[in-house]
Design a protein around this motif. Structure first.
Motif, PDB file in Angstrom:
ATOM      1  N   VAL A   1      -6.078   9.094   0.071  1.00 40.59           N
ATOM      2  CA  VAL A   1      -6.088   8.440   1.371  1.00 40.59           C
ATOM      3  C   VAL A   1      -6.769   7.085   1.208  1.00 40.59           C
ATOM      4  O   VAL A   1      -7.848   6.990   0.647  1.00 40.59           O
ATOM      5  N   SER A   2      -6.121   6.042   1.677  1.00 36.13           N
ATOM      6  CA  SER A   2      -6.706   4.710   1.565  1.00 36.13           C
ATOM      7  C   SER A   2      -6.468   3.944   2.854  1.00 36.13           C
ATOM      8  O   SER A   2      -5.585   4.264   3.635  1.00 36.13           O
ATOM      9  N   ILE A   3      -7.296   2.943   3.056  1.00 33.29           N
ATOM     10  CA  ILE A   3      -7.071   2.018   4.164  1.00 33.29           C
ATOM     11  C   ILE A   3      -6.391   0.805   3.560  1.00 33.29           C
ATOM     12  O   ILE A   3      -7.042  -0.085   3.035  1.00 33.29           O
ATOM     13  N   ALA A   4      -5.076   0.786   3.581  1.00 37.51           N
ATOM     14  CA  ALA A   4      -4.316  -0.198   2.823  1.00 37.51           C
ATOM     15  C   ALA A   4      -3.702  -1.239   3.737  1.00 37.51           C
ATOM     16  O   ALA A   4      -3.179  -0.915   4.791  1.00 37.51           O
ATOM     17  N   PRO A   5      -3.753  -2.517   3.328  1.00 34.11           N
ATOM     18  CA  PRO A   5      -3.157  -3.574   4.125  1.00 34.11           C
ATOM     19  C   PRO A   5      -1.643  -3.580   3.972  1.00 34.11           C
ATOM     20  O   PRO A   5      -1.093  -3.023   3.040  1.00 34.11           O
ATOM     21  N   LYS A   6      -0.971  -4.221   4.911  1.00 36.16           N
ATOM     22  CA  LYS A   6       0.453  -4.430   4.767  1.00 36.16           C
ATOM     23  C   LYS A   6       0.667  -5.360   3.576  1.00 36.16           C
ATOM     24  O   LYS A   6       0.026  -6.402   3.474  1.00 36.16           O
ATOM     25  N   PRO A   7       1.553  -5.000   2.625  1.00 37.30           N
ATOM     26  CA  PRO A   7       1.740  -5.830   1.437  1.00 37.30           C
ATOM     27  C   PRO A   7       2.122  -7.267   1.794  1.00 37.30           C
ATOM     28  O   PRO A   7       2.898  -7.509   2.720  1.00 37.30           O
ATOM     29  N   ALA A   8       1.570  -8.214   1.047  1.00 38.12           N
ATOM     30  CA  ALA A   8       1.877  -9.621   1.283  1.00 38.12           C
ATOM     31  C   ALA A   8       3.186 -10.027   0.635  1.00 38.12           C
ATOM     32  O   ALA A   8       3.702 -11.106   0.913  1.00 38.12           O
TER      33      ALA A   8
ATOM     34  N   ASN B   1     -11.347   6.265  -7.933  1.00 41.84           N
ATOM     35  CA  ASN B   1     -11.881   5.085  -7.244  1.00 41.84           C
ATOM     36  C   ASN B   1     -11.130   3.812  -7.641  1.00 41.84           C
ATOM     37  O   ASN B   1     -10.938   2.905  -6.822  1.00 41.84           O
ATOM     38  N   VAL B   2     -10.684   3.747  -8.888  1.00 40.79           N
ATOM     39  CA  VAL B   2      -9.898   2.590  -9.327  1.00 40.79           C
ATOM     40  C   VAL B   2      -8.523   2.604  -8.660  1.00 40.79           C
ATOM     41  O   VAL B   2      -8.004   1.561  -8.246  1.00 40.79           O
ATOM     42  N   ALA B   3      -7.940   3.793  -8.517  1.00 46.04           N
ATOM     43  CA  ALA B   3      -6.649   3.918  -7.844  1.00 46.04           C
ATOM     44  C   ALA B   3      -6.732   3.474  -6.389  1.00 46.04           C
ATOM     45  O   ALA B   3      -5.852   2.778  -5.875  1.00 46.04           O
ATOM     46  N   ILE B   4      -7.807   3.865  -5.713  1.00 39.53           N
ATOM     47  CA  ILE B   4      -7.977   3.485  -4.307  1.00 39.53           C
ATOM     48  C   ILE B   4      -8.127   1.963  -4.186  1.00 39.53           C
ATOM     49  O   ILE B   4      -7.535   1.342  -3.301  1.00 39.53           O
ATOM     50  N   ALA B   5      -8.922   1.364  -5.083  1.00 40.35           N
ATOM     51  CA  ALA B   5      -9.081  -0.099  -5.058  1.00 40.35           C
ATOM     52  C   ALA B   5      -7.749  -0.791  -5.279  1.00 40.35           C
ATOM     53  O   ALA B   5      -7.442  -1.808  -4.633  1.00 40.35           O
ATOM     54  N   GLN B   6      -6.942  -0.242  -6.162  1.00 45.99           N
ATOM     55  CA  GLN B   6      -5.626  -0.814  -6.438  1.00 45.99           C
ATOM     56  C   GLN B   6      -4.721  -0.738  -5.213  1.00 45.99           C
ATOM     57  O   GLN B   6      -4.011  -1.685  -4.876  1.00 45.99           O
ATOM     58  N   GLU B   7      -4.767   0.408  -4.525  1.00 42.77           N
ATOM     59  CA  GLU B   7      -3.920   0.590  -3.345  1.00 42.77           C
ATOM     60  C   GLU B   7      -4.363  -0.295  -2.179  1.00 42.77           C
ATOM     61  O   GLU B   7      -3.554  -0.675  -1.333  1.00 42.77           O
ATOM     62  N   ASN B   8      -5.627  -0.627  -2.123  1.00 41.09           N
ATOM     63  CA  ASN B   8      -6.151  -1.416  -1.010  1.00 41.09           C
ATOM     64  C   ASN B   8      -5.957  -2.914  -1.191  1.00 41.09           C
ATOM     65  O   ASN B   8      -6.297  -3.693  -0.295  1.00 41.09           O
ATOM     66  N   ALA B   9      -5.423  -3.331  -2.333  1.00 36.74           N
ATOM     67  CA  ALA B   9      -5.227  -4.756  -2.597  1.00 36.74           C
ATOM     68  C   ALA B   9      -4.074  -5.318  -1.776  1.00 36.74           C
ATOM     69  O   ALA B   9      -3.079  -4.636  -1.520  1.00 36.74           O
ATOM     70  N   ASP B  10      -4.212  -6.577  -1.373  1.00 34.43           N
ATOM     71  CA  ASP B  10      -3.136  -7.272  -0.671  1.00 34.43           C
ATOM     72  C   ASP B  10      -2.047  -7.721  -1.629  1.00 34.43           C
ATOM     73  O   ASP B  10      -0.872  -7.773  -1.275  1.00 34.43           O
ATOM     74  N   LEU B  11      -2.440  -8.081  -2.846  1.00 31.83           N
ATOM     75  CA  LEU B  11      -1.498  -8.429  -3.902  1.00 31.83           C
ATOM     76  C   LEU B  11      -1.960  -7.776  -5.201  1.00 31.83           C
ATOM     77  O   LEU B  11      -3.162  -7.750  -5.492  1.00 31.83           O
ATOM     78  N   VAL B  12      -1.008  -7.264  -5.973  1.00 33.77           N
ATOM     79  CA  VAL B  12      -1.284  -6.747  -7.314  1.00 33.77           C
ATOM     80  C   VAL B  12      -0.382  -7.545  -8.253  1.00 33.77           C
ATOM     81  O   VAL B  12       0.816  -7.275  -8.371  1.00 33.77           O
ATOM     82  N   LEU B  13      -0.948  -8.548  -8.892  1.00 28.44           N
ATOM     83  CA  LEU B  13      -0.156  -9.514  -9.640  1.00 28.44           C
ATOM     84  C   LEU B  13       0.138  -9.037 -11.059  1.00 28.44           C
ATOM     85  O   LEU B  13      -0.696  -8.383 -11.688  1.00 28.44           O
ATOM     86  N   PRO B  14       1.326  -9.383 -11.579  1.00 29.58           N
ATOM     87  CA  PRO B  14       1.711  -8.979 -12.941  1.00 29.58           C
ATOM     88  C   PRO B  14       1.014  -9.836 -13.990  1.00 29.58           C
ATOM     89  O   PRO B  14       1.536 -10.859 -14.431  1.00 29.58           O
ATOM     90  N   ASP B  15      -0.172  -9.387 -14.389  1.00 30.30           N
ATOM     91  CA  ASP B  15      -0.955 -10.121 -15.383  1.00 30.30           C
ATOM     92  C   ASP B  15      -0.340  -9.978 -16.773  1.00 30.30           C
ATOM     93  O   ASP B  15      -0.454 -10.883 -17.603  1.00 30.30           O
ATOM     94  N   GLY B  16       0.310  -8.844 -17.033  1.00 30.32           N
ATOM     95  CA  GLY B  16       0.884  -8.587 -18.351  1.00 30.32           C
ATOM     96  C   GLY B  16       2.402  -8.702 -18.344  1.00 30.32           C
ATOM     97  O   GLY B  16       3.062  -8.326 -17.373  1.00 30.32           O
ATOM     98  N   MET B  17       2.971  -9.196 -19.433  1.00 24.63           N
ATOM     99  CA  MET B  17       4.420  -9.327 -19.537  1.00 24.63           C
ATOM    100  C   MET B  17       5.160  -7.989 -19.450  1.00 24.63           C
ATOM    101  O   MET B  17       6.298  -7.965 -18.952  1.00 24.63           O
ATOM    102  N   PRO B  18       4.611  -6.861 -19.899  1.00 21.91           N
ATOM    103  CA  PRO B  18       5.348  -5.598 -19.754  1.00 21.91           C
ATOM    104  C   PRO B  18       5.770  -5.307 -18.319  1.00 21.91           C
ATOM    105  O   PRO B  18       6.847  -4.746 -18.090  1.00 21.91           O
TER     106      PRO B  18
END
Length: 286
Positions: free
Chosen positions: A19-26, A77-94
């Protein structure tokens, strides 16, 4: 909760849901090994940043690499932080390759090392105010000097080097107060993954309407303290090899474990999508 809403998001910890408090994706996103990777380019990210400045709401931007995605599969806790992000940017080429193979576009690599100077340059005419949080005092001093030389007129309104240990309650409150008093538009966070992800998630809603961006080693590299891989290695997705050669003792175990697991899981997802099925979240490999 304004436009926040309680949502069930799939997690990869023994089949649980978080369960997370997640923003609407940007921006639109694709799930890659569980990570909701935003379908963006550098230009699109800067445009989104511009729309956020002055909105009065804190935002979280994660830069997701293979290590971070696999970490989120194992740690709640890392999964929740990831879900709560407004943007999750592709830092890696994979992530870019897998998104394109799945027919998703436009998408290009947006790594913290490049995003930091790009936003500083883009923000000069827009009077964006920057605060740097992380790294050592010496790195922060050098970084600020270099950015001022490269981008005359840049507004660096504060820097803060936290200790390499958990903060006390009083220290944390003081850091929040310093950031709020500086009234930045952007707080650039260089604490490594997943520490910076957790810090941003913890401080979301406390900093007075800033965009927090976790950029890993971008401070050290842009300050010139850590060399960066040649351009051909960056474009071919081999920057991790260069980093491994530079820091073998620290990184060999991380890459030996995470990369093979990521390849297996990513291949499974591509096969599912090839046959028209959206991959379901699964427990991590043993």
């Amino acid at each position: 909760m304004n436009d926040f809403a309680k949502t069930w998001r799939p997690n990869l910890i023994a089949g649980e849901k978080v369960v997370s408090i997640a923003p609407k994706p940007a921006a639109p996103a694709i799930r890659i090994v569980g990570a909701p990777v935003s379908l963006v380019t550098m230009e699109r990210v800067l445009s989104i940043f511009d729309s956020w400045v002055g909105s009065g709401r804190d935002r979280i931007v994660l830069l997701r690499d293979v290590h971070g995605a696999m970490k989120a599969r194992r740690e709640r806790n890392v999964a929740i932080a990831q879900e709560n992000a407004d943007l999750v940017l592709p830092d890696g080429m994979p992530f870019v390759w897998m998104a394109r193979l799945a027919g998703k576009s436009p998408i290009s690599r947006v790594c913290g090392i490049d995003l930091l100077p790009a936003a500083c340059r883009y923000g000069v005419e827009r009077k964006w105010r920057h605060f740097f949080y992380g790294a050592s005092p010496a790195v922060l001093e050098t970084l600020s000097k270099r950015l001022n030389e490269l981008y005359p007129g840049i507004e660096i309104v504060g820097t803060l080097s936290p200790p390499f240990r958990p903060l006390t309650t009083a220290e944390n409150a003081d850091h929040i107060a310093q950031i709020r008093a500086a009234k930045p538009d952007f707080v650039w966070v260089s604490l490594s993954t997943p520490k910076q992800d957790l810090w941003m998630n913890e401080h979301n809603g406390k900093l007075g309407g800033v965009t927090m961006v976790g950029v890993g080693a971008a401070f050290d590299i842009n300050a010139g303290d850590i060399p960066r891989a040649p351009l051909w290695m960056q474009k071919s997705g081999l920057e991790w090899v260069y980093r491994l050669m530079c820091e073998p003792r620290r990184l060999w175990k991380r890459y030996a474990v995470t990369i093979p697991a990521f390849v297996v899981l990513g291949t499974q997802e591509l096969v599912w999508r090839r046959f028209g099925f959206e991959p379901r979240t699964k427990p991590p490999l043993a």
